[in-house]
Design a protein around this motif. Sequence first.
Motif, PDB file in Angstrom:
ATOM      1  N   ILE A  21    -108.672  20.088 -52.013  1.00 24.46           N
ATOM      2  CA  ILE A  21    -107.988  19.036 -50.617  1.00 24.46           C
ATOM      3  C   ILE A  21    -108.799  17.601 -50.996  1.00 24.46           C
ATOM      4  CG2 ILE A  21    -107.630  18.973 -48.295  1.00 24.46           C
ATOM      5  CD1 ILE A  21    -109.195  21.701 -47.625  1.00 24.46           C
ATOM      6  N   LEU A  22    -109.331  17.283 -51.052  1.00 16.79           N
ATOM      7  CA  LEU A  22    -110.103  15.967 -50.669  1.00 16.79           C
ATOM      8  C   LEU A  22    -110.271  15.346 -51.984  1.00 16.79           C
ATOM      9  CD1 LEU A  22    -113.125  16.726 -48.509  1.00 16.79           C
ATOM     10  CD2 LEU A  22    -110.606  16.283 -47.604  1.00 16.79           C
ATOM     11  N   MET A  23    -110.862  15.865 -53.352  1.00 14.28           N
ATOM     12  CA  MET A  23    -110.905  15.349 -54.223  1.00 14.28           C
ATOM     13  C   MET A  23    -110.086  14.306 -55.482  1.00 14.28           C
ATOM     14  SD  MET A  23    -113.214  13.440 -55.413  1.00 14.28           S
ATOM     15  CE  MET A  23    -112.889  13.425 -57.066  1.00 14.28           C
ATOM     16  N   ASP A 190    -102.597  15.722 -41.668  1.00 10.06           N
ATOM     17  CA  ASP A 190    -101.735  14.362 -42.223  1.00 10.06           C
ATOM     18  C   ASP A 190    -102.755  13.446 -42.530  1.00 10.06           C
ATOM     19  OD1 ASP A 190     -99.223  15.247 -41.167  1.00 10.06           O
ATOM     20  OD2 ASP A 190     -99.257  14.510 -38.907  1.00 10.06           O
ATOM     21  N   LEU A 191    -101.917  12.788 -43.293  1.00 12.68           N
ATOM     22  CA  LEU A 191    -102.544  12.060 -44.612  1.00 12.68           C
ATOM     23  C   LEU A 191    -102.401  10.115 -44.365  1.00 12.68           C
ATOM     24  CD1 LEU A 191    -104.124  13.462 -47.105  1.00 12.68           C
ATOM     25  CD2 LEU A 191    -105.557  12.539 -45.518  1.00 12.68           C
ATOM     26  N   VAL A 192    -102.612   9.453 -43.967  1.00 13.81           N
ATOM     27  CA  VAL A 192    -102.114   7.888 -44.020  1.00 13.81           C
ATOM     28  C   VAL A 192    -102.188   7.563 -45.221  1.00 13.81           C
ATOM     29  CG1 VAL A 192    -101.564   5.604 -43.012  1.00 13.81           C
ATOM     30  CG2 VAL A 192    -101.530   7.976 -41.884  1.00 13.81           C
ATOM     31  N   ILE A 193    -102.046   7.395 -46.265  1.00 15.00           N
ATOM     32  CA  ILE A 193    -102.429   6.691 -48.135  1.00 15.00           C
ATOM     33  C   ILE A 193    -101.476   5.399 -47.648  1.00 15.00           C
ATOM     34  CG2 ILE A 193    -101.985   6.550 -50.429  1.00 15.00           C
ATOM     35  CD1 ILE A 193    -101.743   9.554 -50.018  1.00 15.00           C
ATOM     36  N   THR A 215    -107.244   6.206 -48.415  1.00 11.06           N
ATOM     37  CA  THR A 215    -106.717   6.817 -47.085  1.00 11.06           C
ATOM     38  C   THR A 215    -108.415   7.602 -47.035  1.00 11.06           C
ATOM     39  OG1 THR A 215    -105.724   9.241 -46.746  1.00 11.06           O
ATOM     40  CG2 THR A 215    -107.041   9.347 -49.043  1.00 11.06           C
ATOM     41  N   ASP A 216    -108.826   8.289 -45.414  1.00  2.21           N
ATOM     42  CA  ASP A 216    -109.619   9.027 -45.478  1.00  2.21           C
ATOM     43  C   ASP A 216    -109.286   9.947 -44.699  1.00  2.21           C
ATOM     44  OD1 ASP A 216    -108.563   7.090 -42.812  1.00  2.21           O
ATOM     45  OD2 ASP A 216    -110.027   8.225 -41.936  1.00  2.21           O
ATOM     46  N   LEU A 217    -110.154  11.267 -44.699  1.00  3.65           N
ATOM     47  CA  LEU A 217    -110.322  12.501 -44.316  1.00  3.65           C
ATOM     48  C   LEU A 217    -111.087  12.461 -43.531  1.00  3.65           C
ATOM     49  CD1 LEU A 217    -107.909  15.029 -43.573  1.00  3.65           C
ATOM     50  CD2 LEU A 217    -108.922  15.664 -45.834  1.00  3.65           C
ATOM     51  N   TRP A 218    -111.997  13.489 -41.886  1.00  7.49           N
ATOM     52  CA  TRP A 218    -112.771  13.435 -41.331  1.00  7.49           C
ATOM     53  C   TRP A 218    -113.740  12.236 -41.149  1.00  7.49           C
ATOM     54  CZ3 TRP A 218    -111.670  17.985 -45.009  1.00  7.49           C
ATOM     55  CH2 TRP A 218    -111.247  18.599 -44.339  1.00  7.49           C
ATOM     56  N   GLY A 219    -113.534  11.259 -41.509  1.00  6.07           N
ATOM     57  CA  GLY A 219    -114.253   9.959 -41.155  1.00  6.07           C
ATOM     58  C   GLY A 219    -114.726   9.254 -42.735  1.00  6.07           C
ATOM     59  N   LYS A 220    -114.167  10.178 -43.840  1.00  8.00           N
ATOM     60  CA  LYS A 220    -114.584   9.835 -44.787  1.00  8.00           C
ATOM     61  C   LYS A 220    -113.656   8.934 -46.139  1.00  8.00           C
ATOM     62  CE  LYS A 220    -119.145  11.908 -44.639  1.00  8.00           C
ATOM     63  NZ  LYS A 220    -120.370  11.109 -45.025  1.00  8.00           N
ATOM     64  N   PRO A 221    -113.874   8.300 -46.524  1.00  8.03           N
ATOM     65  CA  PRO A 221    -112.565   7.350 -47.554  1.00  8.03           C
ATOM     66  C   PRO A 221    -112.580   8.138 -49.209  1.00  8.03           C
ATOM     67  CG  PRO A 221    -115.207   6.202 -47.781  1.00  8.03           C
ATOM     68  CD  PRO A 221    -115.087   7.094 -46.551  1.00  8.03           C
ATOM     69  N   LEU A 222    -111.622   8.122 -49.276  1.00 10.02           N
ATOM     70  CA  LEU A 222    -111.188   8.441 -50.476  1.00 10.02           C
ATOM     71  C   LEU A 222    -109.871   7.289 -51.511  1.00 10.02           C
ATOM     72  CD1 LEU A 222    -109.409  11.942 -49.599  1.00 10.02           C
ATOM     73  CD2 LEU A 222    -111.696  11.397 -50.711  1.00 10.02           C
ATOM     74  N   GLU A 231     -99.098   5.704 -63.847  1.00 11.56           N
ATOM     75  CA  GLU A 231     -99.923   7.113 -63.886  1.00 11.56           C
ATOM     76  C   GLU A 231    -100.899   6.989 -62.941  1.00 11.56           C
ATOM     77  OE1 GLU A 231    -102.102   7.366 -67.890  1.00 11.56           O
ATOM     78  OE2 GLU A 231    -101.162   6.183 -67.936  1.00 11.56           O
ATOM     79  N   THR A 232    -101.770   8.024 -62.562  1.00 15.49           N
ATOM     80  CA  THR A 232    -103.063   8.003 -61.865  1.00 15.49           C
ATOM     81  C   THR A 232    -104.324   7.700 -63.109  1.00 15.49           C
ATOM     82  OG1 THR A 232    -102.338   9.306 -60.500  1.00 15.49           O
ATOM     83  CG2 THR A 232    -104.852   9.013 -60.058  1.00 15.49           C
ATOM     84  N   LEU A 233    -105.335   6.900 -62.560  1.00 21.26           N
ATOM     85  CA  LEU A 233    -106.183   6.134 -62.954  1.00 21.26           C
ATOM     86  C   LEU A 233    -107.907   7.165 -62.904  1.00 21.26           C
ATOM     87  CD1 LEU A 233    -104.603   2.254 -64.216  1.00 21.26           C
ATOM     88  CD2 LEU A 233    -104.970   3.979 -65.476  1.00 21.26           C
ATOM     89  N   LYS A 234    -107.723   6.974 -61.963  1.00 15.33           N
ATOM     90  CA  LYS A 234    -109.343   7.542 -61.219  1.00 15.33           C
ATOM     91  C   LYS A 234    -108.906   7.157 -59.652  1.00 15.33           C
ATOM     92  CE  LYS A 234    -113.122   5.295 -60.968  1.00 15.33           C
ATOM     93  NZ  LYS A 234    -114.857   3.940 -60.544  1.00 15.33           N
ATOM     94  N   GLU A 235    -110.014   8.315 -59.166  1.00 11.65           N
ATOM     95  CA  GLU A 235    -110.303   8.855 -57.872  1.00 11.65           C
ATOM     96  C   GLU A 235    -111.731   8.948 -57.594  1.00 11.65           C
ATOM     97  OE1 GLU A 235    -107.320  12.158 -59.636  1.00 11.65           O
ATOM     98  OE2 GLU A 235    -106.985  12.561 -57.886  1.00 11.65           O
ATOM     99  N   GLU A 236    -111.943   8.564 -56.746  1.00  9.62           N
ATOM    100  CA  GLU A 236    -113.221   8.493 -55.630  1.00  9.62           C
ATOM    101  C   GLU A 236    -112.799   9.208 -54.535  1.00  9.62           C
ATOM    102  OE1 GLU A 236    -114.816   4.950 -55.733  1.00  9.62           O
ATOM    103  OE2 GLU A 236    -115.168   4.679 -57.726  1.00  9.62           O
ATOM    104  N   GLY A 237    -114.069   9.994 -54.243  1.00 11.13           N
ATOM    105  CA  GLY A 237    -114.134  10.886 -53.303  1.00 11.13           C
ATOM    106  C   GLY A 237    -115.746  11.258 -52.328  1.00 11.13           C
ATOM    107  N   PHE A 238    -115.884  12.246 -52.168  1.00 14.12           N
ATOM    108  CA  PHE A 238    -117.086  13.074 -50.711  1.00 14.12           C
ATOM    109  C   PHE A 238    -118.300  12.957 -52.146  1.00 14.12           C
ATOM    110  CE2 PHE A 238    -113.588  13.841 -48.395  1.00 14.12           C
ATOM    111  CZ  PHE A 238    -114.233  13.646 -47.018  1.00 14.12           C
TER     112      PHE A 238
END
Length: 491
Positions: A21-23, A190-193, A215-222, A231-238
């Motif tokens: 879901i999040l990462m 719902d997410l807001v990006i 964006t953020d989910l449950w107060g955590k930044p993504l 092209e997607t280069l990098k993602e940072e999550g929890f």
Amino acid sequence: MRRSFPIFHILGIFLVGLWLILMALLVHRTEFSVNKTEGQSEFTTGAVESQDKEWREIYLKERKVGYTVSLIRPFKTGYFIQEELFLRLNLLGLGRNLYSLTQAQVDKNLLLKSFQLMMNSGVVRFRMSGRVEGDVLVLSSGGRSAKRIKLAQTPMVGSSMAYFFRSRKVKAGDIFRIPFFDPSTTMQKDLVIRVTGKETLTLHRVAYDAFRLETDLWGKPLTFWVAESGETLKEEGFMGFTTVKSSAARAPEEIEGGADLYEIAAVVPDRPLKNSVRLSYLKMKVEGVDALDPVLHSGRQRIHENILEIERERIPARSSYTLGQRDFATVRKEFLEPEFNIESRDKEILEAAQRIAGDDRDPVSVARKIVQWVYRNVDKKPVLSIPSALEVLRTRAGDCNEHATLLTALLRAAGIPARLSIGLVYTRDRFYYHAWTEAYLGEWISLDATLDQMPADASHIKLVEGNLDKQVEIAGRIGELKVQILDHRYD
């Protein structure tokens, strides 16, 4: 007294839910539909003329723990999308692997028509399929009853998200509103990006001009970075999880396993508790929780100005009802009904409950028999998978979530209202995330089949109540909770 280590954690399901879901909003099995603010036209995408494949490496706190490979190719009047995920993680000193495969058929605009999801952790296997029928997503898995989920809009499979961005020009200031659905937890949110700016991103010594999306989910930044090409280069999550663009040669190499997830998420109190299995009362100052949360004011728990008190329940000598001879109030009837992974009306579950209960019709006595049966018959093994009561009954293995899910299903099958509780339990000088069960025996009583406790000791801190869609809310608590022990009592 200290409990043995392998049995306590909800992070098996949490990790899967976290990842799905999040990462990986752009990489994994999030389903969603997209609306852009300020009057964006209905979604369309440019045609994908031939097969396209992408590889990504997965890191946990800068150590490589896995990779993904996804592909899309034209198929009939739309596209076929496939994604494979491999993870190697450490759970309290034990190495665990997770392999998952997702296949989806989508229309020419990448909107979902059907999908299949398979996970294999070596100990537990999980399968799920789904199809869109009008405004309903119909989910099924093995012998489980189909689950029908109302959709506000036809969803998009997450693996195709990169193609969504490739089909349009993104610019700083853009805002995308995304109602998404995750099949592994049946969660919709719902997410807001926001496209917050443009910056230079260096990967494997190559510099890219990239847009930063947040964006953020449950107060955590993504956060994720998209090249000008989309092209997607990098993602940072929890919890320090990161994915980066890679290649077929590089992605599967040098996978280490990373830091121990259980220890990363553990909450360390200001001082240790001795013999916690005998705790009948616990008083703590807790930071990082909402003092108005009704879950913290329910049953054996109460909170005032962040001072949380827990008293272990007393089991009634006999219940206020006899099995099969009471019509419960509506609020309790729902806890007798089957759910997607709590298959309380499945033939195998019903037969198992009957064998355990025998001719006994006392809910207290039957509940104790079922707790002891699950404790004795399910091997304590940390797993990375989605729990299913029916699968646990067959495999007889799993961690706390598998124990709690099977116990809940067997109690319901026996006619005892039951629900899942998610929170923390104390062991090895820390509070670890954990799952257990509550059964209605004239009042709600906490039961822990992983520890063979009825009632559960007072070190069980309930934070969330409910099934998979609620359990992933634990994500917002990780790293935020602080506990100070003020008082405690034993039997």
